[in-house]
Design a protein around this motif. Structure first.
Motif, short mmCIF file in Angstrom:
data_model
loop_
_atom_site.label_atom_id
_atom_site.label_comp_id
_atom_site.label_asym_id
_atom_site.label_seq_id
_atom_site.Cartn_x
_atom_site.Cartn_y
_atom_site.Cartn_z
N MET A 69 -7.67 10.00 -5.61
CA MET A 69 -6.38 9.23 -5.19
C MET A 69 -6.40 8.99 -3.78
N ARG A 70 -5.74 7.87 -3.51
CA ARG A 70 -5.44 7.66 -1.89
C ARG A 70 -3.95 7.26 -1.68
N LYS A 71 -3.53 7.37 -0.69
CA LYS A 71 -2.19 6.99 -0.17
C LYS A 71 -1.96 5.64 0.50
N PHE A 72 -1.05 5.15 -0.19
CA PHE A 72 -0.71 3.79 0.36
C PHE A 72 0.40 3.39 0.83
N LEU A 73 0.69 2.63 2.00
CA LEU A 73 2.05 2.50 2.45
C LEU A 73 2.31 0.97 1.91
N VAL A 74 3.53 1.04 1.25
CA VAL A 74 4.05 -0.04 0.54
C VAL A 74 5.26 -0.70 1.21
N LYS A 75 5.28 -2.06 1.37
CA LYS A 75 6.29 -2.71 2.04
C LYS A 75 6.74 -3.86 1.13
N ILE A 76 8.24 -3.83 0.79
CA ILE A 76 8.53 -5.02 0.00
C ILE A 76 9.85 -5.65 0.71
N TRP A 77 9.56 -7.03 0.83
CA TRP A 77 10.62 -7.84 1.15
C TRP A 77 11.15 -8.83 0.15
N ALA A 78 12.26 -8.53 -0.28
CA ALA A 78 12.90 -9.36 -1.51
C ALA A 78 14.34 -9.57 -1.64
N TYR A 79 14.69 -10.83 -1.64
CA TYR A 79 16.24 -11.18 -1.50
C TYR A 79 16.98 -10.48 -0.74
N ASP A 80 16.69 -10.67 0.61
CA ASP A 80 17.17 -10.19 1.55
C ASP A 80 17.54 -8.67 1.70
N HIS A 81 16.49 -8.11 1.32
CA HIS A 81 16.51 -6.67 1.45
C HIS A 81 14.88 -6.18 1.69
N TYR A 82 14.74 -5.01 2.19
CA TYR A 82 13.47 -4.38 2.60
C TYR A 82 13.30 -3.22 2.28
N ALA A 83 12.28 -2.59 1.93
CA ALA A 83 12.15 -1.15 1.53
C ALA A 83 10.70 -0.75 2.16
N SER A 84 10.43 0.35 2.27
CA SER A 84 9.01 0.83 2.85
C SER A 84 8.95 2.11 2.24
N PHE A 85 7.79 2.65 1.55
CA PHE A 85 7.49 3.84 0.93
C PHE A 85 6.15 3.99 0.36
N GLU A 86 5.96 5.09 0.60
CA GLU A 86 4.26 5.71 0.14
C GLU A 86 4.06 5.93 -1.28
N VAL A 87 2.85 5.52 -1.83
CA VAL A 87 2.43 5.78 -3.34
C VAL A 87 1.19 6.26 -3.39
N GLU A 88 0.80 7.05 -4.37
CA GLU A 88 -0.66 7.59 -4.44
C GLU A 88 -1.11 7.20 -5.48
N ALA A 89 -2.52 6.14 -5.26
CA ALA A 89 -3.06 5.64 -6.32
C ALA A 89 -4.72 5.51 -6.24
N GLU A 90 -5.24 5.16 -7.31
CA GLU A 90 -6.80 5.01 -7.16
C GLU A 90 -6.92 3.60 -6.39
N ASP A 91 -7.90 3.19 -5.96
CA ASP A 91 -8.40 2.27 -5.09
C ASP A 91 -8.62 0.81 -6.07
N ASN A 92 -7.72 0.48 -6.77
CA ASN A 92 -7.67 -0.86 -7.51
C ASN A 92 -6.20 -1.36 -7.55
N ALA A 93 -6.28 -2.61 -8.11
CA ALA A 93 -4.98 -3.26 -7.97
C ALA A 93 -4.12 -2.74 -9.26
N GLU A 94 -4.64 -2.58 -10.30
CA GLU A 94 -3.76 -2.16 -11.56
C GLU A 94 -3.09 -0.77 -11.43
N SER A 95 -3.92 0.18 -10.59
CA SER A 95 -3.23 1.53 -10.35
C SER A 95 -2.37 1.30 -9.17
N ILE A 96 -2.41 0.55 -8.36
CA ILE A 96 -1.42 0.51 -7.13
C ILE A 96 -0.15 -0.19 -7.82
N GLU A 97 -0.50 -1.26 -8.62
CA GLU A 97 0.83 -1.82 -9.18
C GLU A 97 1.47 -1.00 -9.86
N LYS A 98 0.94 0.16 -11.08
CA LYS A 98 1.81 0.96 -11.91
C LYS A 98 2.46 1.95 -10.87
#
Length: 79
Positions: A1-30
């Protein structure tokens, strides 16, 4: 498992948080969807209007020493 810093900009709002996931797109998305489902994310207003909708993520690397160093008089110092 790796840590990823996620940043989301949507509809005039912003969020930044960390998630732990395997190194593939499906795991990060979940992991992102699980974090959003917890409702623990703090959303902040960007104050900008327009097509500013995107999600970015990058791996978080915990390193104890600085990335750039230089040796001065035989001692390694951060630059």
């Amino acid at each position: 498992m790796r840590k990823f810093l996620v940043k989301i900009w949507a509809y005039d709002h912003y969020a930044s948080f960390e998630v732990e996931a395997e190194d593939n797109a499906e795991s990060i998305e979940k992991s992102i969807l699980d974090k959003i489902g917890e409702k623990s994310i703090v959303w902040e207003s960007t104050g900008m209007y327009g097509p500013l909708n995107r999600i970015t993520y990058e791996e978080v690397v915990d390193v104890t020493r600085p990335i750039q160093t230089k040796t001065v008089l035989g001692v390694e110092v951060a630059v």
